[in-house]
Every structure is written in C-alpha cells, then in structure tokens.
Design an enzyme around this catalytic site. Structure first.
Site, PDB file in Angstrom:
ATOM      1  N   HIS A   1      25.499 -45.631 -11.018  1.00 24.88           N
ATOM      2  CA  HIS A   1      26.858 -45.106 -11.078  1.00 24.88           C
ATOM      3  C   HIS A   1      27.541 -45.518 -12.379  1.00 24.88           C
ATOM      4  CE1 HIS A   1      26.471 -43.832  -6.920  1.00 24.88           C
ATOM      5  NE2 HIS A   1      27.642 -43.220  -7.056  1.00 24.88           N
TER       6      HIS A   1
ATOM      7  N   LYS B   1      26.911 -47.266   3.855  1.00 27.55           N
ATOM      8  CA  LYS B   1      27.404 -47.993   5.025  1.00 27.55           C
ATOM      9  C   LYS B   1      28.702 -48.682   4.620  1.00 27.55           C
ATOM     10  CE  LYS B   1      24.893 -52.319   4.307  1.00 27.55           C
ATOM     11  NZ  LYS B   1      23.915 -53.259   4.831  1.00 27.55           N
TER      12      LYS B   1
END
Length: 185
Positions: free
Chosen positions: A37, A102
């Site tokens: 990212h 998550k």
C-alpha cells in the site's frame, strides 16, 4: 444461506450487499498489505499508474505463507485492516470496490466506502489453512522484492467472508455491539 459473488464487483452487486451478509466470493482478488500500500501511494504521488487496474477490484489484506509441495499457496489468513486505513480512501476514489481483512475500519474509511459505493468484507482470522483451500491460483504481479507483501493476483472459488461495512452505512461490528448492549442492560 451465503450469497455467491462473482468478481470483479459491479454497482448492482455492491448495492445488494448489507452488513452481516455471509458471502462466497469467486474470481480474481489482489493481495496487498502495508508495504505494498505504501508503494502504491508513492506510485500515485509520482503520477504513475498502479501495477494493476483497481477499477471494480477487491484487495485481500494477506501475507500468505509459502506453498507446500502439491499446494497452490500456504496459509492465507487475513491481516488487520486498520493498517491500510491511511491509503484506502484514495484507492476507493480510483475505483477499488472491495477489501477483505479483519478488524475495524476508521470513520474516514467507512465514509469513503459509502461515498464510493464499495464494501468491506471480513475473513475469519484463525482459519488461514481453510481459506487457502479456496485459492485456486496465485501469481506475483508487482513488488516481488517485498516478499510475502508483494502484490499477488489470486483466483478464488467460494472464498468465505462476511460483509462488515456496506455502501449504505451498515456496520456489522457496531450492530453486534448494539445488540449486546440491549441484551445486557
């Protein structure tokens, strides 16, 4: 009964999803964690194109383990999504339609999910070996130098997930907290 979802995601599919829906995802998913990212953000800051077209795509926050003989991939469980929160709104603006991970997302990401008609799915942590069985092929497509954090293109079939944040503002985690508070007051 879980909903079957085919990727890439389109507006009709995303708008049909609600927080709490159980889904089975099939199609192409891209993997990316923290380092990938950061590298994508640097790429965009330089005015360059990302290593794959993210329009309509889903990114799975995972750092898979190496495959054992006869396997496509090793364990492939989700990592904590909040580590990608700083980068997510920009990717959603560019057409990303879904993320799998998550844990909670921050308010800015939840708003960006609504603004850009996207969805956040949770995969069950601790079930990495079972999840790996739904992955049919894996190919490193970018940032190979990042090792397990390289971007991979994965083909999945009936990958199990739950809708956590939907484009309508639904938040399954918050709904669970609200139900708990009502029953324990």
């Amino acid at each position: 009964m879980p909903k079957s979802i085919k990727l890439p995601l389109d507006e009709k599919t995303v708008s049909s999803l609600r927080a709490g829906d159980q889904v089975r995802i099939s199609g192409t998913v891209y993997t990316a964690r923290d380092a990938a990212h950061m590298r994508m953000a640097e790429t965009l800051d330089k005015g360059l194109e990302l290593p794959f077209d993210i329009n309509g795509q889903v990114i799975y926050y995972v750092g898979p383990t190496p495959a054992k003989p006869g396997q496509v991939i090793g364990s492939a469980g989700p990592t904590t999504s909040s580590r990608m929160d700083a980068y997510t709104p920009k990717l959603l603006e560019l057409g990303l339609k879904g993320m799998i991970g998550k844990g909670y997302r921050n308010d800015q990401v939840k708003q960006a999910i609504q603004d850009n008609h996207a969805v956040y799915f949770a995969a069950v942590g601790g079930s990495a070996a079972l999840i790996a069985k739904t992955i049919k092929s894996v190919e490193v497509i970018a940032y190979e130098d990042l090792g397990i954090e390289a971007i991979r293109k994965m083909e999945v079939e009936d990958f199990p997930a739950i809708v956590i944040n939907d484009m309508h503002g639904g938040d399954y985690y918050q709904e669970g907290v609200n139900i708990y508070r009502k029953t324990n007051i």
